[in-house]
Motif scaffolding. Structure first.
Motif, short mmCIF file in Angstrom:
data_model
loop_
_atom_site.label_atom_id
_atom_site.label_comp_id
_atom_site.label_asym_id
_atom_site.label_seq_id
_atom_site.Cartn_x
_atom_site.Cartn_y
_atom_site.Cartn_z
N ASN A 86 0.97 -1.25 0.31
CA ASN A 86 -0.23 0.26 -0.16
C ASN A 86 0.68 1.18 -0.16
O ASN A 86 1.97 2.12 0.90
N ILE A 87 1.04 1.91 -1.12
CA ILE A 87 2.30 3.35 -1.27
C ILE A 87 1.43 4.29 -0.49
O ILE A 87 2.66 4.90 0.42
N SER A 88 0.08 4.27 -0.74
CA SER A 88 -0.60 5.18 0.34
C SER A 88 0.51 5.13 1.84
O SER A 88 -0.05 6.16 3.14
N ALA A 89 -0.03 4.33 2.21
CA ALA A 89 -0.20 3.92 4.17
C ALA A 89 0.77 2.71 3.80
O ALA A 89 0.51 1.30 4.42
N GLN A 90 2.28 2.95 3.85
CA GLN A 90 3.10 2.24 3.83
C GLN A 90 3.86 1.73 5.20
O GLN A 90 3.16 3.07 6.02
N THR A 91 3.68 0.68 6.09
CA THR A 91 4.13 -0.17 7.55
C THR A 91 5.36 0.80 7.94
O THR A 91 6.36 0.64 6.66
N LYS A 92 5.94 0.54 8.76
CA LYS A 92 6.93 0.55 9.08
C LYS A 92 8.53 -0.62 8.50
O LYS A 92 9.34 -0.10 7.80
N PHE A 93 7.64 -2.21 8.48
CA PHE A 93 7.91 -3.62 8.03
C PHE A 93 7.83 -2.56 6.36
O PHE A 93 9.28 -3.57 5.73
N GLU A 94 7.27 -2.30 5.71
CA GLU A 94 7.31 -2.12 3.85
C GLU A 94 8.51 -0.74 3.50
O GLU A 94 8.72 -1.35 2.83
N THR A 95 8.34 -0.08 4.31
CA THR A 95 9.49 1.24 4.53
C THR A 95 10.39 0.58 4.30
O THR A 95 11.42 1.05 3.35
N GLU A 96 11.18 -0.78 5.54
CA GLU A 96 12.16 -0.38 5.36
C GLU A 96 12.81 -1.87 4.83
O GLU A 96 13.95 -2.06 3.59
N LEU A 97 11.44 -2.41 4.35
CA LEU A 97 11.88 -3.80 3.22
C LEU A 97 12.22 -2.53 1.30
O LEU A 97 12.90 -2.89 0.80
N ARG A 98 11.67 -1.66 1.13
CA ARG A 98 11.37 -1.47 0.34
C ARG A 98 13.12 -0.41 0.36
O ARG A 98 13.27 -0.30 -0.82
N SER A 99 13.33 0.36 1.23
CA SER A 99 14.58 0.88 1.71
C SER A 99 15.92 -0.61 1.38
O SER A 99 16.73 0.07 0.53
N PHE A 100 15.31 -0.87 2.06
CA PHE A 100 16.71 -2.32 1.98
C PHE A 100 16.54 -2.76 0.26
O PHE A 100 17.55 -2.62 -0.06
N VAL A 101 15.26 -3.06 -0.97
CA VAL A 101 16.02 -2.88 -1.76
C VAL A 101 16.39 -2.24 -2.36
O VAL A 101 17.09 -2.16 -3.30
N THR A 102 16.04 -1.07 -2.80
CA THR A 102 16.90 0.01 -3.15
C THR A 102 18.64 -0.15 -2.97
O THR A 102 18.73 0.38 -3.91
#
Length: 140
Positions: A86-102
């Motif tokens: 959910n791009i509009s309401a990212q959880t802390k886990f998803e934010t960290e996961l997206r940062s890790f991928v980048t």
């Protein structure tokens, strides 16, 4: 050619840098070791802070770097799909996961799929399922 008294450079994680061949195991009438033969060798030089000591007698297998390169495992391309993003309401886990991928530069192998009720197509083609469960503590 590898024969007794020959000095060999070591390419492995044992801690040895240089070995001296003492004997070729199983070579009754052969003077030289071949690829795949096991030899008894003395460690002449070791990497500091490793359990292997200088002058320690060990057994070693003769391998060619060319053969090691040919036998190198070919890792198939692996992809991860994160369903329920959910791009509009990212959880802390998803934010960290997206940062890790980048950070690891693996955007072409990790795919984020928006929230959907039809997960059957994804379940039909996966090999491994990892489910992130978030426990909500509710007071009744």
């Amino acid at each position: 050619m590898i024969q007794p008294q020959a000095h060999l450079n070591v390419v492995d994680n044992s801690g040895a840098r240089e070995l001296m061949c003492i004997r070729i195991i199983g070579a009754n009438n052969r003077r030289y070791a071949r690829i795949g033969d096991i030899i008894v060798a003395a460690n002449k030089e070791a990497i500091p802070n490793t359990p292997l000591e200088r002058s320690e007698v060990i057994r070693a297998v003769i391998e060619s770097l060319q053969i090691i390169k040919e036998k190198k495992l070919q890792v198939p391309p692996v992809h991860a799909v994160v369903v329920g993003s959910n791009i509009s309401a990212q959880t802390k886990f998803e934010t960290e996961l997206r940062s890790f991928v980048t950070e690891k530069k693996i955007q072409n192998r990790v795919h984020f799929i928006n929230k959907t009720l039809t997960v059957a197509p994804y379940l039909a083609v996966i090999d491994v399922l990892v489910q992130n469960s978030q426990v909500l503590h509710c007071l009744f």
